[in-house]
Enzyme design. Structure first.
Site, PDB file in Angstrom:
ATOM      1  N   CYS A  11      -1.765   8.964   4.457  1.00  0.00           N
ATOM      2  CA  CYS A  11      -1.669   8.637   3.034  1.00  0.00           C
ATOM      3  C   CYS A  11      -2.913   9.097   2.289  1.00  0.00           C
ATOM      4  O   CYS A  11      -2.885   9.293   1.082  1.00  0.00           O
ATOM      5  CB  CYS A  11      -1.466   7.152   2.853  1.00  0.00           C
TER       6      CYS A  11
ATOM      7  N   GLU B  14       0.882  -1.176   0.000  1.00  0.00           N
ATOM      8  CA  GLU B  14       0.000   0.000   0.000  1.00  0.00           C
ATOM      9  C   GLU B  14       0.914   1.218   0.000  1.00  0.00           C
ATOM     10  O   GLU B  14       1.740   1.374   0.897  1.00  0.00           O
ATOM     11  CB  GLU B  14      -0.930  -0.017   1.218  1.00  0.00           C
TER      12      GLU B  14
HETATM   13  P1  NAD Z   1       9.122   4.755   3.151  1.00  0.00           P
HETATM   14  O1  NAD Z   1       8.919   4.086   1.838  1.00  0.00           O
HETATM   15  O2  NAD Z   1      10.229   5.729   3.255  1.00  0.00           O
HETATM   16  O3  NAD Z   1       9.425   3.663   4.271  1.00  0.00           O
HETATM   17  C1  NAD Z   1       8.534   2.606   4.534  1.00  0.00           C
HETATM   18  C2  NAD Z   1       9.321   1.497   5.196  1.00  0.00           C
HETATM   19  O4  NAD Z   1      10.224   0.940   4.238  1.00  0.00           O
HETATM   20  C3  NAD Z   1      10.178   1.956   6.376  1.00  0.00           C
HETATM   21  O5  NAD Z   1      10.146   0.977   7.378  1.00  0.00           O
HETATM   22  C4  NAD Z   1      11.568   2.063   5.744  1.00  0.00           C
HETATM   23  O6  NAD Z   1      12.613   1.939   6.664  1.00  0.00           O
HETATM   24  C5  NAD Z   1      11.523   0.872   4.807  1.00  0.00           C
HETATM   25  N1  NAD Z   1      12.511   0.875   3.728  1.00  0.00           N
HETATM   26  C6  NAD Z   1      13.138   1.929   3.161  1.00  0.00           C
HETATM   27  N2  NAD Z   1      13.941   1.500   2.173  1.00  0.00           N
HETATM   28  C7  NAD Z   1      13.814   0.157   2.107  1.00  0.00           C
HETATM   29  C8  NAD Z   1      14.356  -0.865   1.282  1.00  0.00           C
HETATM   30  N3  NAD Z   1      15.216  -0.592   0.304  1.00  0.00           N
HETATM   31  N4  NAD Z   1      13.982  -2.152   1.495  1.00  0.00           N
HETATM   32  C9  NAD Z   1      13.095  -2.456   2.467  1.00  0.00           C
HETATM   33  N5  NAD Z   1      12.539  -1.532   3.276  1.00  0.00           N
HETATM   34  C10 NAD Z   1      12.893  -0.247   3.094  1.00  0.00           C
HETATM   35  O7  NAD Z   1       7.728   5.392   3.596  1.00  0.00           O
HETATM   36  P2  NAD Z   1       7.386   6.245   4.918  1.00  0.00           P
HETATM   37  O8  NAD Z   1       7.987   7.604   4.778  1.00  0.00           O
HETATM   38  O9  NAD Z   1       7.669   5.478   6.159  1.00  0.00           O
HETATM   39  O10 NAD Z   1       5.798   6.361   4.795  1.00  0.00           O
HETATM   40  C11 NAD Z   1       5.191   7.312   4.001  1.00  0.00           C
HETATM   41  C12 NAD Z   1       4.657   6.707   2.730  1.00  0.00           C
HETATM   42  O11 NAD Z   1       3.766   5.653   3.050  1.00  0.00           O
HETATM   43  C13 NAD Z   1       3.834   7.707   1.934  1.00  0.00           C
HETATM   44  O12 NAD Z   1       4.128   7.553   0.567  1.00  0.00           O
HETATM   45  C14 NAD Z   1       2.404   7.296   2.245  1.00  0.00           C
HETATM   46  O13 NAD Z   1       1.461   7.681   1.279  1.00  0.00           O
HETATM   47  C15 NAD Z   1       2.533   5.813   2.364  1.00  0.00           C
HETATM   48  N6  NAD Z   1       1.446   5.195   3.134  1.00  0.00           N
HETATM   49  C16 NAD Z   1       0.491   4.513   2.442  1.00  0.00           C
HETATM   50  C17 NAD Z   1      -0.562   3.927   3.124  1.00  0.00           C
HETATM   51  C18 NAD Z   1      -1.638   3.168   2.385  1.00  0.00           C
HETATM   52  O14 NAD Z   1      -2.398   2.458   3.016  1.00  0.00           O
HETATM   53  N7  NAD Z   1      -1.717   3.280   1.068  1.00  0.00           N
HETATM   54  C19 NAD Z   1      -0.634   4.050   4.511  1.00  0.00           C
HETATM   55  C20 NAD Z   1       0.375   4.738   5.175  1.00  0.00           C
HETATM   56  C21 NAD Z   1       1.418   5.305   4.474  1.00  0.00           C
END
Ligand code: NAD
Length: 568
Positions: free
Chosen positions: A353, A319
């Site tokens: 989000c 998501e």
């Molecule tokens: P992010 O992508 O920066 O990080 C998400 C997770 O991925 C974190 O735990 C991070 O440490 C990890 N991560 C980063 N690089 C990685 C890699 N190479 N391999 C594996 N894991 C890795 O996102 P964020 O800043 O934590 O969250 C914000 C984003 O999440 C926004 O884009 C928001 O829209 C989205 N979001 C979507 C929903 C939904 O239900 N659609 C809900 C909440 C947040």
């Protein structure tokens, strides 16, 4: 012997045999039950919940909590020491934690893979008792521990924490348990039970699941790790660095509720190190991800590149982001547009989000809507979450601060864009950005098409004569399709919007704001690049976490190779 007795007695003797096989149905101890959403507490002045929350905030803020890595119940620390700080007071350290390195992550994979078959044998009725116990602990004695960690660590106000780390988290546990119980009621057709019994058992995956969670919802972290676990899977949970403490509290509550060691392994880690290690393992069975599009795309590519290595085809559930819209028709109720938009765009500083980030307003309503938005935004109090009169607080970290203020500077420097409210910021104490409203003459400016994920709303004012053209623009100008809302009293417009925006949002609202989905009421998720739309909080989500087995058992022995017609 048991089988012969079953033929004779119609099945009752076999029950004692199936009881020891967790996922075989029917589980005779799996009772029917109903669920309701957890009530949201209001935290009014002098209320019991407010006093309890304030006590918990004081306790949480008074120390820097030590958070280890936990694999198979054993605690580990490494040389890579990290801290979680308060976003609204970034010199204040809230938690000290450690990054798991590649070796530890490989150990966690081995532990999970070994734990899975044993856990899969635990009957659903016993698993659901643990989930019920955990939900009760979260609703009761640990409610304010979860809320205070979410408020201080992720800069949420009391009400934003309550709807996340209390209500939504509890709902995920109870309502997904309810859907599991409903799901296993279905059994395939058995035409004559004395001859053949067909059944379906819901197994976990042969391997491990990687749960990778975002910072912005404590409840999402709990759901990403524990719904797959409920279905018989073993999990490596990588929490977000900036949601560490609240996620650690969930992990401990689930342990207290009886989830055995090794079923969920708590492994904070550097994102790319985690991603590279899990996608290199032949045992990877699924990724349960919530976060940004670039991170999910990277993981998907890595899985694709390694596809020959795996024992399974890993399921990829992600998501991701949004560029959520409010579309206003000339028949709309102005006051409702104004209040809904302020809440959707600026609650939790636009870091939901589903937050409204772009709005389309007809020329005829613009003067009133503009006046209403500016007047409301000026009243919003931005500050420390411990001050109960605060509407919203700081953004999560320095990276977010830089990204969002970059868009504000872009607005200041572009002739197509005009800042009509806010536009100021400071990171001297916390990462504070004042709610900002921009008017854009260009509906395709990057401020109208890219995810910003902060307190910044951009508005495009359209001519009534261009209504259908503008509606088409909403649909085509971004790669996202997460949430969207339309405002209008004209039925013809609403019907038209239902068609035009069919693919533009996974969660669609009519005369309501684009945020605020409730587990079990508006199952959540978007299409296009907003994600795989698996609808957490809905009945189908749990099916993503099971690998069902169909079983046919025959009680009448086959004695003859020939078919009857052959002897005629
Ligand atoms: P992010 O992508 O920066 O990080 C998400 C997770 O991925 C974190 O735990 C991070 O440490 C990890 N991560 C980063 N690089 C990685 C890699 N190479 N391999 C594996 N894991 C890795 O996102 P964020 O800043 O934590 O969250 C914000 C984003 O999440 C926004 O884009 C928001 O829209 C989205 N979001 C979507 C929903 C939904 O239900 N659609 C809900 C909440 C947040």
């Amino acid at each position: 012997m048991l089988r012969l007795m079953r033929n004779a007695t119609g099945g009752s003797a076999v029950k004692s045999c199936v009881r020891c096989l967790g996922s075989v149905v029917p589980d005779p101890n799996l009772k029917d039950f109903d669920v309701v959403n957890e009530p949201i507490l209001t935290y009014r002045k002098n209320s019991e919940e407010r006093k309890a929350l304030q006590k918990a905030l004081k306790a949480t803020a008074s120390k820097c909590e030590e958070v280890p890595i936990v694999i198979g119940g054993k605690e580990y620390k490494t040389d890579q020491v990290m801290h979680q700080v308060m976003p609204h007071d970034h010199q204040h350290k809230l938690a000290k934690f450690y990054y798991a390195d590649k070796k530890l992550l490989e150990k966690a994979i081995k532990t999970a893979v070994e734990a899975q078959p044993k856990w899969d044998r635990v009957p659903f009725s016993e698993r659901l008792k643990m989930w019920e116990c955990a939900a009760d602990l979260m609703a009761g004695k640990y409610r304010q521990e979860l809320n205070s960690a979410t408020m201080l660590g992720q800069a949420k106000t009391a009400i934003q924490a309550e709807i996340d780390s209390a209500a939504e988290l509890i709902d995920f546990l109870r309502i997904h348990a309810y859907f599991l119980k409903e799901c296993v009621k279905y059994q395939p057709i058995s035409e004559d039970i004395k001859v053949t019994k067909n059944s379906m058992r819901y197994r976990g995956f042969d391997g491990f699941i990687a749960a990778v969670s975002p910072f912005n919802f404590t409840a999402i972290g709990g759901n990403l790790a524990y719904t797959p676990a409920m279905m018989g899977n073993a999990v490596l949970w990588k929490p977000s660095d900036t949601a560490l403490l609240s996620n650690w509290r969930i992990f401990n509550i689930m342990r207290e509720a009886g989830v055995p060691d090794g079923v969920v392994n708590f492994v904070p880690a550097d994102g790319p190190v985690f991603g590279d290690t899990i996608t290199a393992s032949p045992h990877l069975a699924a990724i349960n991800f919530t976060g940004s599009v670039p991170t999910f795309s990277r993981l998907w590519k890595q899985v694709g590149n390694n596809i020959e290595k795996y024992n399974n085809f890993p399921r990829l559930i992600g998501e991701c982001g949004g560029k959520n819209f409010h579309f206003v028709h000339s028949s709309a109720d102005v006051q409702s547009v104004v209040t809904s938009t302020i809440r959707s765009s600026f609650e939790y500083s636009g870091q939901k989000c589903s937050a409204c980030s772009r709005m389309y307003v007809p020329e005829s309503l613009w003067p009133k809507i503009k006046e209403g938005l500016i007047s409301e935004v000026q009243k919003l109090k931005i500050g420390d979450v411990q001050d109960m009169s605060t509407f919203t607080s700081a953004v999560i970290d320095d990276k977010a601060f830089k990204r969002i203020t970059g868009y504000i500077e872009h607005a200041k420097n572009s002739s197509n864009l005009e800042i009509i409210a806010g536009g100021t910021y400071s990171d001297s104490k916390g990462y504070f950005i004042n709610p900002t409203i921009v008017q854009s003459k260009d509906p395709l400016d990057r401020i109208m098409t890219e995810e910003i994920f902060g307190p910044l709303l951009t508005i495009y004012v359209y001519k009534e004569a261009d209504l259908s053209e503008t509606m088409k623009l909403v649909n085509s100008s971004t790669q996202f399709a997460l949430t969207g809302a339309v405002f209008g009293q004209d039925e013809e417009f609403i019907n038209c919007a239902m068609e035009e925006f069919k693919m533009a949002a996974g969660n669609f609202y009519i005369n309501d704001k684009s945020t605020g989905s409730v587990v079990g009421q508006q199952p959540f998720g978007g299409g296009r690049k907003s994600g795989t739309n698996d609808k957490a909080g809905g009945p189908h989500y749990i099916l993503r976490w099971t690998s069902p087995q169909s079983i046919k058992e025959t009680f009448v022995p086959l004695r003859d190779v020939n078919y009857p017609y052959m002897s005629e």
